[in-house]
Design an enzyme around this catalytic site. Structure first.
Site, PDB file in Angstrom:
ATOM      1  N   HIS A 160       0.742  -1.179   0.117  1.00  0.00           N
ATOM      2  CA  HIS A 160       0.034  -0.044  -0.108  1.00  0.00           C
ATOM      3  C   HIS A 160       0.840   1.352   0.086  1.00  0.00           C
ATOM      4  CE1 HIS A 160      -3.762  -2.274   0.620  1.00  0.00           C
ATOM      5  NE2 HIS A 160      -2.960  -3.064   1.457  1.00  0.00           N
TER       6      HIS A 160
ATOM      7  N   ARG B 147      -7.727   6.921   2.988  1.00  0.00           N
ATOM      8  CA  ARG B 147      -6.428   6.778   2.340  1.00  0.00           C
ATOM      9  C   ARG B 147      -6.885   5.488   1.415  1.00  0.00           C
ATOM     10  NH1 ARG B 147      -1.624   3.838   1.739  1.00  0.00           N
ATOM     11  NH2 ARG B 147       0.096   5.287   1.058  1.00  0.00           N
TER      12      ARG B 147
ATOM     13  N   ASN C 131     -10.216  -3.263   1.759  1.00  0.00           N
ATOM     14  CA  ASN C 131      -9.699  -3.133   0.385  1.00  0.00           C
ATOM     15  C   ASN C 131     -10.818  -3.059  -0.649  1.00  0.00           C
ATOM     16  OD1 ASN C 131      -7.107  -3.714   0.926  1.00  0.00           O
ATOM     17  ND2 ASN C 131      -7.376  -5.993   0.865  1.00  0.00           N
TER      18      ASN C 131
ATOM     19  N   TYR D 107      -0.098  -4.706  11.948  1.00  0.00           N
ATOM     20  CA  TYR D 107      -0.305  -3.423  11.653  1.00  0.00           C
ATOM     21  C   TYR D 107       0.510  -2.377  12.497  1.00  0.00           C
ATOM     22  CZ  TYR D 107      -2.885  -4.082   7.497  1.00  0.00           C
ATOM     23  OH  TYR D 107      -3.602  -4.282   6.131  1.00  0.00           O
TER      24      TYR D 107
END
Length: 725
Positions: A77, A114, A150, A364
């Site tokens: 990403h 984003r 996604n 993450y």
């Protein structure tokens, strides 16, 4: 630019500086005003420049800051674009959760969203075939809530332990760092075959979903299974879905390929352009919920991230609206430094035992430490809008100054104690767990092909055609026969005719027998054709109008007014970017200055092409091969094409195919998305658009074809492949 403020935008103001402040001058990072930032302090005179002096702290600061401008790039990403917005709730979900953001319909929650590609580096192109990230940070009154999703509802793997492998296989191959931002290579497809669990996902990735027309025209999915808990302590499993009001639309493959070279920033510019023009992208926010008591009622495991929850079994309940309405102020500090964590949840939202989610919760958080340091949540874009106070201290780049004499709990002052659930404290659901400690997967996790068949069966004929071509393209780039031969064999477990078509294209052995029969089932919500806007719209569609000297001003001004009234973005294209004179105008006339010239732009960057008449203008365009190519390429890419007056003959010559009909009088003819009218008058163009299929007037007929995004009948009848473009 939209000036709408939210609590998060207001919060960012205290960390914001304006480079256009007329009273400001250059200072060092420690606040000393600078008299010269062009010349390093050195030994010099009028005749000779000598060595530079290491003692110059200002020059060293400037160079050091430049040397360290880049932070580690995201492993996945990396290529992204973002915007601010708001989330509003129109239906309380208090029956399934006590999360304030999902129960309080009076709230307006600021968000930062984003978008991204997955495989490519920061410098790669926007329009590559890839999964798109859809990560939303909700700045709620109870803390930050991140939905890190996604544009595809499933994933390649079931267990997070395989994540390094799937990404290594998809990234450029290690021996030569090729190819960039592409899955069309041996290692990727070797991985897909070796992992049958990936079958469903790569069908989505080979579909039109992986080449979206715009970030604004794609769905967002939370992918993983989360949980919701209500005031009664009842738990439901949940999936989160965002569906765009503009519909779900994609490029055709040739179009995506060309734009990657012609304008690699297409998607980020498209998002910026829409918001800057006040046409704010919006999505319906929905939830799919399953009571805890019904967890095992399905043939698939609801915790398996390689499976969808079919809408006919678990309907989507749309309860809110997401709107993007403000572009970032600075790319790096906001879009690049924003950091998301699947583990960021708020009271009322929790985790399931989804093994991919469990691993993401660790990964993450860990990756933000690598990219931004331990105090990454103190960066302005990541800070919550609610109060933050705890006993965490120190670490690199700490911003918070915490007063007091204790930094631990419990302490003698009862300072900063834990909160009770009644005070809004997060309470973990007391789930009962029974099982063996083992590295294994349950029975339902070992079935991998039912939903791949379900997805393929549910696609429209054009989408199936595109998926077949995509597999053919990807496997054609694999030069190891083992890779493409085995993959073609795997396809026989989904659909024999598909396997045969792909094998024929890529040189594999054409299979004659299915290894597994196609069950023939379909489900709604899997094909993009299930997501057309409630009403036809041309809002934000980019329309190119091609003119040359002597163009028809009636048609030009008429279509310009009509398209503007419909919310479309019109761009004038000419042989030059200097004044183009209309029919009857002299050199002293006003003229029109085109936005671009024919060689500076391409038809790929627009949703439609319109050519107004004018004898002199059309004579010029007929002699211009690029102008002819514009029309042919738009035709090949299935876009709406409009022409009036003398331009009808021009378009007819460019797309001269038996079966395509054109106007020969005042009648409006719409044929496979090509709309023509040989005779037009000022009354032929009206600003009040009422788009409908079969409309008798030119404007409504043409605008309706634009609103359909593509004319797939043109492709299915074989017309698009008959024109060289």
């Amino acid at each position: 630019m939209n000036s709408e403020r939210t609590t998060k935008v207001a919060d960012l103001q205290k960390d914001m500086k304006d480079v256009h402040n007329k009273e400001a001058c250059i200072t060092s990072d420690f606040g000393v005003k600078q008299t010269n930032t062009d010349d390093w302090l050195k030994v010099a005179n009028d005749d000779k420049t000598g060595p530079m002096l290491l003692e110059d702290p200002f020059a060293r600061e400037k160079i050091h800051r430049f040397d360290h401008e880049r932070i580690p790039e995201r492993v996945v990403h990396a290529r992204g674009s973002a915007a601010f917005g708001k989330f509003t709730l129109h239906e309380s979900a208090a029956d399934v959760t006590n999360a304030g953001v999902l129960t309080d319909t009076s709230r307006e929650t600021p968000v930062f969203l984003r978008f991204s590609t997955v495989l490519g580096s920061r410098g790669s192109a926007d329009t590559v075939r890839d999964v798109r990230g859809f990560a939303v940070k909700f700045y709620t009154q109870e803390g930050n809530w991140d939905i890190v999703g996604n544009n595809i509802p499933v994933f390649f793997i079931q267990d997070a332990m395989k994540f390094p492998d799937v990404i290594h296989a998809g990234k450029p191959e290690p021996h030569n760092e090729v190819p960039q931002a592409q899955s069309a290579h041996n290692n990727f497809w070797d991985f897909q075959f070796m992992h049958p669990e990936a079958t469903h996902m790569y069908f989505w990735a080979m579909s039109d979903r992986a080449i979206p027309r715009s970030y604004r025209m794609m769905q967002g999915f939370g992918v993983n299974t989360y949980t919701l808990t209500n005031e009664k302590g009842e738990r439901h499993f949940v999936k989160f879905i965002f569906t765009p009001d503009l519909g779900v639309h994609s490029f055709v493959w040739d179009e995506a390929l060309k734009i990657a070279g012609q304008d690699p920033d297409f998607h980020r510019k498209d998002l910026w352009e829409a918001i800057e023009n006040g046409t704010f992208p919006t999505w319906k926010f929905g939830i799919q919920v399953i009571p805890e008591s019904k967890e095992n009622d399905f043939e698939f495991d609801i915790l398996d991230a390689t499976k969808v929850w079919p809408e006919d079994l678990i309907p989507i309940r749309y309860i809110g609206k997401l709107e993007l309405n403000r572009n970032p102020d600075e790319f790096f500090t906001q879009t690049e430094q924003v950091a998301f964590c699947t583990s960021h949840v708020i009271p009322g939202v929790g985790f399931s035992d989804d093994p991919l989610l469990q691993g993401r919760n660790f990964s993450y958080f860990d990756t933000q430490l690598s990219r931004l340091g331990i105090n990454w949540q103190e960066l302005p874009i990541n800070k919550p809008v609610c109060p933050v106070l705890n006993h965490n201290r120190d670490g690199a780049m700490r911003h918070t100054i915490t007063k007091g004499t204790v930094n631990y709990w419990p302490n003698r002052f009862q300072a900063v104690p834990p909160a009770t659930p009644q005070e809004g404290g997060y309470a973990d659901y007391p789930e009962k767990i029974v099982g063996m400690k083992a590295r294994m997967r349950s029975k339902k996790f070992r079935e991998h092909f039912n939903q791949a068949q379900l997805f393929y069966n549910s696609l429209s004929p054009p989408e199936k055609t595109h998926l077949t071509a995509a597999l053919g393209f990807e496997l054609d780039h694999c030069n190891d026969p083992i890779v493409y031969t085995r993959l073609c064999d795997r396809l026989t477990e989904i659909d024999l005719s598909l396997a045969q078509s792909v094998a024929e294209m890529v040189g594999g052995e054409v299979p004659q027998q299915a290894k597994r029969q196609n069950h023939g089932k379909k489900a709604k919500g899997l094909s993009q054709t299930d997501f057309t806007p409630a009403n036809p719209t041309i809002a934000t569609r980019r329309v190119a109008v091609i003119i040359a000297d002597g163009y028809d001003p009636v048609a030009y001004n008429g279509i310009k007014a009509a398209l503007k009234a419909g919310g479309a973005f019109l761009f004038t294209i000419g042989p030059r970017r200097n004044k183009i004179l209309a029919k009857g105008e002299s050199k002293s006339g006003q003229g029109v200055v085109p936005d671009h010239h024919l060689e500076g732009m391409r038809s790929t960057l627009f949703d439609s092409v319109f050519v107004p008449g004018g004898e002199q203008s059309i004579k010029t365009l007929c002699k211009n091969g690029r102008a002819v190519h514009w029309v042919r390429e738009a035709f090949g890419h299935l876009k709406a094409i409009g022409a009036t007056g003398e331009a009808v003959a021009f378009v007819k010559d460019a797309c001269a195919l038996p079966g395509i009909t054109f106007s020969e009088n005042s009648d409006v003819v719409s044929s496979y998305g090509v709309v023509t009218a040989s005779q037009v008058e000022p009354r032929s163009f009206k600003e009040a658009i009422q788009m409908a299929k079969g409309a008798e007037d030119f404007v409504n007929s043409y605008c309706f074809e634009i609103s359909q995004h593509k004319n797939f009948d043109r492709e299915m009848e074989g017309f698009s492949s008959m024109v060289a473009y």
